[in-house]
Design an enzyme around this catalytic site. Structure first.
Site, PDB file in Angstrom:
ATOM      1  N   LYS A  79       8.907  33.319  45.694  1.00 22.52           N
ATOM      2  CA  LYS A  79       9.987  32.416  46.110  1.00 22.52           C
ATOM      3  C   LYS A  79       9.353  31.185  46.754  1.00 22.52           C
ATOM      4  O   LYS A  79       8.355  31.314  47.483  1.00 22.52           O
ATOM      5  CB  LYS A  79      10.881  33.166  47.110  1.00 22.52           C
ATOM      6  CG  LYS A  79      12.135  32.442  47.542  1.00 22.52           C
ATOM      7  CD  LYS A  79      12.944  33.348  48.479  1.00 22.52           C
ATOM      8  CE  LYS A  79      14.258  32.741  48.921  1.00 22.52           C
ATOM      9  NZ  LYS A  79      15.025  33.669  49.791  1.00 22.52           N
ATOM     10  N   SER A 154      19.844  34.101  48.365  1.00 24.01           N
ATOM     11  CA  SER A 154      19.145  32.872  48.059  1.00 24.01           C
ATOM     12  C   SER A 154      17.951  33.048  47.117  1.00 24.01           C
ATOM     13  O   SER A 154      17.531  32.076  46.506  1.00 24.01           O
ATOM     14  CB  SER A 154      18.664  32.224  49.356  1.00 24.01           C
ATOM     15  OG  SER A 154      17.681  33.033  49.982  1.00 24.01           O
ATOM     16  N   SER A 178      19.513  38.136  50.882  1.00 23.92           N
ATOM     17  CA  SER A 178      18.945  37.196  49.908  1.00 23.92           C
ATOM     18  C   SER A 178      17.959  37.790  48.903  1.00 23.92           C
ATOM     19  O   SER A 178      17.576  37.116  47.954  1.00 23.92           O
ATOM     20  CB  SER A 178      18.266  36.031  50.632  1.00 23.92           C
ATOM     21  OG  SER A 178      19.228  35.118  51.080  1.00 23.92           O
TER      22      SER A 178
END
Lengths: 487, 96
Positions: A79, A154, A178
């Protein structure tokens, strides 16, 4: 089966047997990226040169006859809020659009030490604030199962990359769901470890008492392998737990005999899709059939978790994001004096959701409101944690949905922040209590995956992995492929 | 209405953010909707409940006070928007 569709443990066996090289696997993953990335848009940055060099190094080790780690030569994604030295780390924000970290995060360092291959940095909601990946300031990522739907957030880029076979594994970060919610929306496995289990050194902070890094993978076995590679104490993170890392793969036994599972009925909130509810209950029946004991438990403070979370997370965010001031790094706006420069830099650099959360958090911490909001939230947090303590006195794991619905459509909730926040109702309590929880597919509705959540005691990763593995092996959800890109 | 336009302007100042006229309007409405939702916490009796800032029994962690290599200056400055003579450069801070 194509190399890019296989799991890390399958590819590891082929590498160890010299049936395939890490360079071939990595090239196959980049070919796949070239084919489907236009539809999915999982990556902010692709690191082809780095990945090919890492693959070559892994191949050389194999050629020398050295033992290799389980992730050696296996391509994955990070990420884009985790620092990799010399690779742009943007947090999907304009304020960090050109930030190149001069150091590695601990997770990047550990993965490099395991000879893993990093193919790129995955998209996210800006600063990990969001539940759909639509808050990326660059572009939204799409769900590989239906490109009109969001991948969740997310860590939407990480989950979509794994689901679209653009990465074999990925890392996400989970502050209020997330990792787990995008894993559920994309039909893959995601695990939020116990708070402090994985070092956050080099992770750009959102809400420091909640943030945790964890794996997103195609199956539970890979989840255990990636967790083992990144877990452990780190002197550079003062919240890191100093406890030995068990051999998580030993926890993977395909039965649930003697396992006590609890169902917190408060997690079945109003507005929950009946298909989700049905799938979760069916999963419980399956676990019971495999020998698990089952009981309903009551967690009366669940309904307060979301409000508590949005006060604590935004308060911590308002403080953490104060560092983006246009001085040491990041975007700088024009201003004649220092305050004008700060304001211009931050207003130009932060997107709307980030500004909204900074404002809410600043308000909750401001003089006159601190007791009513922030302190109140910290007290309710205690009650939420006590609910879990009580439940885990009776059961070994809790089973619940991940989200009230399957993936929603792109644009559906983007103008209604509160509707977006309500997506997190089943995931935020776990962060408030610092517990480990895994998400894995437990069915489909309208062609979209449904996620099952299994929650454990602090450092109970082995128990939730065992329950998840038993369930996974009795089903074939993890073998289904997103229909995307079979062109 | 809990949070007024004036509150929103004050919070923006504390947050070091600029808000246009439309933003003030929009944020006032949205923050009020969120705060209305958050009001649910007032239903909870928290008298005598200790706050939890952190779930771990965290304590200060000290490391040995030994010199270690740190980032070389060029690298530390590499992301600076503006620099001069090996320092970060900022607009003027003091009046006069």
């Amino acid at each position: 089966m194509e190399l890019y569709k296989q799991t890390a443990h399958e590819l590891h066996a082929k590498l160890a047997a010299k049936e395939v090289s890490a360079a071939e696997i990595t090239a196959a993953v980049f070919d796949r990226i070239d084919t489907v990335e236009g539809k999915v848009r999982a990556y902010i940055t692709q690191t082809r040169d780095l990945a090919m060099a890492q693959a070559k190094a892994a191949d050389e080790k194999i050629a020398r006859g050295e033992a290799i780690a389980p992730l050696a030569g296996i391509p994955g994604a990070l990420k884009d809020n985790m620092c990799v030295k010399g690779v742009k780390t943007t947090c999907a924000s304009q304020i960090l659009a050109n930030f190149v970290p001069p150091y590695d995060s601990t997770v990047a360092e550990k993965l490099a030490a395991a000879d893993a291959v990093v193919v790129g940095k995955a998209n996210l909601d800006e600063f990990a604030m969001g539940s759909s990946c639509e808050n990326s300031s660059f572009f939204p990522t799409r769900n590989p199962w239906d490109t009109a739907a969001v991948p969740g957030g997310s860590s939407g880029g990480s989950a979509a990359a794994v689901a679209a076979a653009e990465a074999v594994w990925a890392l996400g970060s989970d502050t209020g769901g997330s990792i787990r919610q995008p894993a559920a929306y994309c039909g893959v496995v995601g695990l939020k470890p116990t708070y402090g289990r994985v070092s956050r050194y080099g992770l750009v902070a959102y809400a420091s008492s909640l943030d945790q890094i964890g794996p997103i993978t195609r199956d539970v076995t890979d989840c255990a392998l990636v967790l083992a590679a990144i877990a452990g104490h780190d002197g550079r993170d003062s919240t890191s737990i100093d406890a030995p890392v068990p051999d998580y793969s030993k926890a993977l036994v395909p039965d649930a005999r003697g396992l006590k599972i609890g169902l917190p009925k408060e997690y079945f909130v109003a507005g929950m899709d009946p298909a989700v509810e049905k799938a979760v209950y069916a999963a419980i029946d399956q676990l019971k059939a495999m020998g698990a004991e089952y009981k309903e438990v009551s967690m009366p403070h669940t309904e307060y978790a979301l409000a508590t979370y949005y006060l604590i997370a935004t308060a911590e965010a308002s403080s953490n994001l104060a560092r983006f001031d246009g001085v040491g790094f990041g975007h700088r706006g024009e201003g004649n004096d220092i305050v004008a420069m700060y304001k211009r830099s931050r207003t130009e650099g932060f997107g709307e959701e980030v500004r909204r959360r900074i404002m809410l958090g600043t308000y909750a911490l401001s003089s006159g409101y601190y007791d009513a909001y922030y302190l109140k939230a910290l007290k309710v947090r205690t009650l939420i944690k006590q609910d879990f303590d009580r439940a885990f006195g009776e059961v070994d794991v809790l089973v619940a949905p991940i989200a009230p619905t399957t993936a929603f459509k792109v644009g559906e909730k983007v103008d209604d922040p509160l509707a977006m926040y309500l997506q997190d109702v089943c995931t935020v309590p776990i962060n408030l209590a610092g517990l480990p929880a895994i998400s894995l597919p437990c069915g489909f509705a309208g062609g979209l995956p449904i996620g099952l959540q299994i929650i454990g005691r602090p450092l109970g990763e082995e128990t939730i992995l065992r329950a998840a593995y038993a369930f996974e092996q009795a089903n074939d959800y993890h073998r289904r492929q997103a229909p995307l890109g079979e062109v | 209405m809990k949070i007024t336009r004036k509150d929103v302007e004050q919070v923006a100042l504390l947050s070091r953010l600029e808000l246009g006229e439309n933003d003030v309007e929009k944020f006032t409405g949205q923050l009020n909707a969120i705060l209305d939702y958050i009001d649910v916490l007032n239903k909870v009796d928290t008298s005598g409940v200790e706050p939890t800032a952190h779930v771990l029994p965290v304590k200060n962690v000290m490391r040995a006070d030994e010199a270690r290599p740190s980032l070389p200056r060029e690298l530390a400055l590499a992301n600076a928007p503006e620099q001069e003579d090996g320092y970060f450069k900022v607009p003027k801070i003091l009046e006069g």
